[in-house]
Design a protein around this motif. Structure first.
Motif, PDB file in Angstrom:
ATOM      1  N   LEU A   1      46.444  35.471  42.891  1.00  0.00           N
ATOM      2  CA  LEU A   1      47.153  35.451  44.163  1.00  0.00           C
ATOM      3  C   LEU A   1      47.834  36.793  44.412  1.00  0.00           C
ATOM      4  CD1 LEU A   1      47.996  33.898  46.677  1.00  0.00           C
ATOM      5  CD2 LEU A   1      49.950  33.029  45.372  1.00  0.00           C
ATOM      6  N   GLY A   2      48.405  37.373  43.369  1.00  0.00           N
ATOM      7  CA  GLY A   2      49.017  38.696  43.510  1.00  0.00           C
ATOM      8  C   GLY A   2      48.007  39.737  43.956  1.00  0.00           C
ATOM      9  N   GLN A   3      46.809  39.705  43.385  1.00  0.00           N
ATOM     10  CA  GLN A   3      45.752  40.647  43.785  1.00  0.00           C
ATOM     11  C   GLN A   3      45.385  40.449  45.256  1.00  0.00           C
ATOM     12  OE1 GLN A   3      44.476  43.074  41.820  1.00  0.00           O
ATOM     13  NE2 GLN A   3      45.754  42.446  40.122  1.00  0.00           N
ATOM     14  N   VAL A   4      45.277  39.184  45.670  1.00  0.00           N
ATOM     15  CA  VAL A   4      44.932  38.867  47.056  1.00  0.00           C
ATOM     16  C   VAL A   4      46.033  39.358  48.001  1.00  0.00           C
ATOM     17  CG1 VAL A   4      44.597  36.950  48.696  1.00  0.00           C
ATOM     18  CG2 VAL A   4      43.427  36.928  46.469  1.00  0.00           C
ATOM     19  N   ILE A   5      47.291  39.124  47.628  1.00  0.00           N
ATOM     20  CA  ILE A   5      48.410  39.544  48.480  1.00  0.00           C
ATOM     21  C   ILE A   5      48.461  41.064  48.595  1.00  0.00           C
ATOM     22  CG2 ILE A   5      50.935  39.625  48.644  1.00  0.00           C
ATOM     23  CD1 ILE A   5      50.938  36.751  47.459  1.00  0.00           C
ATOM     24  N   TRP A   6      48.376  41.774  47.446  1.00  0.00           N
ATOM     25  CA  TRP A   6      48.425  43.242  47.488  1.00  0.00           C
ATOM     26  C   TRP A   6      47.309  43.799  48.361  1.00  0.00           C
ATOM     27  CZ3 TRP A   6      52.355  46.146  46.527  1.00  0.00           C
ATOM     28  CH2 TRP A   6      53.294  45.787  45.570  1.00  0.00           C
ATOM     29  N   ALA A   7      46.111  43.279  48.193  1.00  0.00           N
ATOM     30  CA  ALA A   7      44.971  43.782  48.973  1.00  0.00           C
ATOM     31  C   ALA A   7      45.169  43.508  50.465  1.00  0.00           C
ATOM     32  CB  ALA A   7      43.678  43.147  48.471  1.00  0.00           C
TER      33      ALA A   7
ATOM     34  N   ARG B   1      30.085  36.693  54.781  1.00  0.00           N
ATOM     35  CA  ARG B   1      31.104  37.389  53.986  1.00  0.00           C
ATOM     36  C   ARG B   1      32.447  36.667  54.129  1.00  0.00           C
ATOM     37  NH1 ARG B   1      32.830  41.965  51.433  1.00  0.00           N
ATOM     38  NH2 ARG B   1      34.825  42.776  52.129  1.00  0.00           N
ATOM     39  N   VAL B   2      32.992  36.259  52.995  1.00  0.00           N
ATOM     40  CA  VAL B   2      34.272  35.559  52.956  1.00  0.00           C
ATOM     41  C   VAL B   2      35.366  36.557  52.590  1.00  0.00           C
ATOM     42  CG1 VAL B   2      35.600  33.771  51.751  1.00  0.00           C
ATOM     43  CG2 VAL B   2      33.202  33.365  52.346  1.00  0.00           C
TER      44      VAL B   2
ATOM     45  N   PRO C   1      41.595  43.475  52.492  1.00  0.00           N
ATOM     46  CA  PRO C   1      41.469  42.166  51.858  1.00  0.00           C
ATOM     47  C   PRO C   1      40.220  42.068  50.986  1.00  0.00           C
ATOM     48  CG  PRO C   1      40.993  42.020  54.196  1.00  0.00           C
ATOM     49  CD  PRO C   1      41.495  43.410  53.942  1.00  0.00           C
ATOM     50  N   LEU C   2      40.344  41.255  49.948  1.00  0.00           N
ATOM     51  CA  LEU C   2      39.281  41.115  48.955  1.00  0.00           C
ATOM     52  C   LEU C   2      38.286  40.037  49.341  1.00  0.00           C
ATOM     53  CD1 LEU C   2      41.490  41.130  45.734  1.00  0.00           C
ATOM     54  CD2 LEU C   2      40.095  43.011  46.609  1.00  0.00           C
ATOM     55  N   SER C   3      37.078  40.200  48.841  1.00  0.00           N
ATOM     56  CA  SER C   3      36.084  39.127  48.856  1.00  0.00           C
ATOM     57  C   SER C   3      36.210  38.395  47.519  1.00  0.00           C
ATOM     58  CB  SER C   3      34.674  39.707  48.996  1.00  0.00           C
ATOM     59  OG  SER C   3      34.314  40.398  47.805  1.00  0.00           O
ATOM     60  N   PRO C   4      35.666  37.193  47.412  1.00  0.00           N
ATOM     61  CA  PRO C   4      35.683  36.516  46.117  1.00  0.00           C
ATOM     62  C   PRO C   4      35.017  37.336  45.014  1.00  0.00           C
ATOM     63  CG  PRO C   4      35.193  34.936  47.830  1.00  0.00           C
ATOM     64  CD  PRO C   4      35.172  36.311  48.479  1.00  0.00           C
ATOM     65  N   ALA C   5      33.927  38.039  45.315  1.00  0.00           N
ATOM     66  CA  ALA C   5      33.245  38.851  44.301  1.00  0.00           C
ATOM     67  C   ALA C   5      34.129  40.004  43.835  1.00  0.00           C
ATOM     68  CB  ALA C   5      31.924  39.382  44.848  1.00  0.00           C
ATOM     69  N   GLN C   6      34.834  40.645  44.768  1.00  0.00           N
ATOM     70  CA  GLN C   6      35.743  41.736  44.384  1.00  0.00           C
ATOM     71  C   GLN C   6      36.870  41.212  43.501  1.00  0.00           C
ATOM     72  OE1 GLN C   6      36.481  42.831  48.484  1.00  0.00           O
ATOM     73  NE2 GLN C   6      35.654  44.882  48.118  1.00  0.00           N
ATOM     74  N   LEU C   7      37.432  40.060  43.867  1.00  0.00           N
ATOM     75  CA  LEU C   7      38.497  39.471  43.062  1.00  0.00           C
ATOM     76  C   LEU C   7      37.973  39.118  41.680  1.00  0.00           C
ATOM     77  CD1 LEU C   7      41.411  38.433  42.814  1.00  0.00           C
ATOM     78  CD2 LEU C   7      40.562  36.226  43.664  1.00  0.00           C
TER      79      LEU C   7
ATOM     80  N   ALA D   1      46.244  24.142  46.892  1.00  0.00           N
ATOM     81  CA  ALA D   1      47.701  24.171  46.749  1.00  0.00           C
ATOM     82  C   ALA D   1      48.379  24.850  47.946  1.00  0.00           C
ATOM     83  CB  ALA D   1      48.086  24.886  45.455  1.00  0.00           C
ATOM     84  N   GLY D   2      47.604  25.337  48.912  1.00  0.00           N
ATOM     85  CA  GLY D   2      48.178  25.936  50.107  1.00  0.00           C
ATOM     86  C   GLY D   2      48.582  27.386  49.953  1.00  0.00           C
ATOM     87  N   HIS D   3      48.020  28.082  48.971  1.00  0.00           N
ATOM     88  CA  HIS D   3      48.367  29.484  48.748  1.00  0.00           C
ATOM     89  C   HIS D   3      47.377  30.465  49.351  1.00  0.00           C
ATOM     90  CE1 HIS D   3      51.698  28.708  46.070  1.00  0.00           C
ATOM     91  NE2 HIS D   3      50.949  27.871  45.374  1.00  0.00           N
ATOM     92  N   LEU D   4      46.192  30.011  49.680  1.00  0.00           N
ATOM     93  CA  LEU D   4      45.092  30.921  49.989  1.00  0.00           C
ATOM     94  C   LEU D   4      44.264  30.404  51.152  1.00  0.00           C
ATOM     95  CD1 LEU D   4      43.508  33.391  48.588  1.00  0.00           C
ATOM     96  CD2 LEU D   4      42.062  31.604  47.671  1.00  0.00           C
ATOM     97  N   LEU D   5      43.768  31.341  51.961  1.00  0.00           N
ATOM     98  CA  LEU D   5      42.825  31.029  53.038  1.00  0.00           C
ATOM     99  C   LEU D   5      41.548  31.831  52.818  1.00  0.00           C
ATOM    100  CD1 LEU D   5      45.273  31.415  56.049  1.00  0.00           C
ATOM    101  CD2 LEU D   5      44.504  29.262  55.017  1.00  0.00           C
ATOM    102  N   ARG D   6      40.421  31.196  53.029  1.00  0.00           N
ATOM    103  CA  ARG D   6      39.136  31.897  53.016  1.00  0.00           C
ATOM    104  C   ARG D   6      38.702  32.003  54.470  1.00  0.00           C
ATOM    105  NH1 ARG D   6      36.016  28.836  48.007  1.00  0.00           N
ATOM    106  NH2 ARG D   6      37.923  28.455  46.879  1.00  0.00           N
ATOM    107  N   THR D   7      38.526  33.227  54.928  1.00  0.00           N
ATOM    108  CA  THR D   7      38.158  33.426  56.322  1.00  0.00           C
ATOM    109  C   THR D   7      36.856  34.195  56.402  1.00  0.00           C
ATOM    110  OG1 THR D   7      39.425  35.482  56.473  1.00  0.00           O
ATOM    111  CG2 THR D   7      40.597  33.454  57.012  1.00  0.00           C
ATOM    112  N   ARG D   8      36.268  34.137  57.571  1.00  0.00           N
ATOM    113  CA  ARG D   8      35.053  34.900  57.849  1.00  0.00           C
ATOM    114  C   ARG D   8      35.384  35.824  59.020  1.00  0.00           C
ATOM    115  NH1 ARG D   8      33.314  30.619  55.220  1.00  0.00           N
ATOM    116  NH2 ARG D   8      31.388  30.688  54.055  1.00  0.00           N
ATOM    117  N   GLU D   9      35.782  37.045  58.690  1.00  0.00           N
ATOM    118  CA  GLU D   9      36.268  38.005  59.686  1.00  0.00           C
ATOM    119  C   GLU D   9      35.215  39.033  60.056  1.00  0.00           C
ATOM    120  OE1 GLU D   9      39.776  39.673  57.886  1.00  0.00           O
ATOM    121  OE2 GLU D   9      40.523  37.688  57.361  1.00  0.00           O
ATOM    122  N   SER D  10      34.194  39.152  59.248  1.00  0.00           N
ATOM    123  CA  SER D  10      33.173  40.166  59.442  1.00  0.00           C
ATOM    124  C   SER D  10      32.129  39.677  60.437  1.00  0.00           C
ATOM    125  CB  SER D  10      32.511  40.451  58.089  1.00  0.00           C
ATOM    126  OG  SER D  10      31.367  41.246  58.249  1.00  0.00           O
TER     127      SER D  10
END
Length: 166
Positions: free
Chosen positions: A50-56, A103-104, A62-68, A89-98
């Motif tokens: 989660l820290g990696q996701v927040i920093w990015a 690409r997630v 923002p990271l992709s699952p593969a980058q994470l 747990a409500g900490h993360l969203l997976r979006t499709r912005e591209s």
């Protein structure tokens, strides 16, 4: 670069000191991550992710699952399970912005990001102070050195991974 056996090389006191300080930073950072995990009420691996996701996301990259997965040193399957937990747990969203809808992109939820920011407000004061007190020239020198160390470690990782697949 010449080959050196790190166990028998005659290292200077400064070189040894740098390696010890790098180790000490890793230990201190791991301890801080454990505090973040407790603060977020998450297992340490989930808090790290989660820290990696927040920093990015905060950096605008923002990271992709593969980058994470790569950053965490986990398989894609294990990362998917971890992401499922964080999402449930409500900490993360997976979006499709591209434009490539396959690409997630990983984003923290606003509530999770705000909770982590409150932790950083309590825990990051001393580290932010050191960064502010350090001259730009020294920061550039440290960043260049750490970049070379990271590049060397990445090269070793690649070589070791390739040797296992042969």
């Amino acid at each position: 670069m010449t080959a050196a056996d790190p166990l028998v090389e005659d290292w200077s006191p400064d070189q040894v000191d740098v390696m010890h300080r790098l180790r000490d930073w890793v230990v201190a950072f791991t301890t801080l991550n454990q505090h973040l995990a407790a603060w977020m009420r998450l297992p340490a691996s989930d808090a790290n992710a989660l820290g990696q996701v927040i920093w990015a996301a905060e950096a605008g990259t923002p990271l992709s699952p593969a980058q994470l997965s790569h950053q965490l040193g986990m398989t894609t399957g294990a990362t998917t399970i971890l992401l499922n937990r964080l999402e449930a747990a409500g900490h993360l969203l997976r979006t499709r912005e591209s434009t490539d809808r396959r690409r997630v992109t990983l984003r923290p939820t606003p509530a999770s990001r705000d909770h982590a920011r409150r932790f950083l407000g309590l825990a990051g004061t001393e580290i932010a102070g050191v960064l502010r007190e350090t001259s730009p020239a020294e920061l550039r020198t440290v960043a260049a050195f750490l970049g070379r160390m990271t590049s060397a470690a990445t090269s070793v990782d690649r070589r070791l991974t390739e040797s296992r697949t042969r």
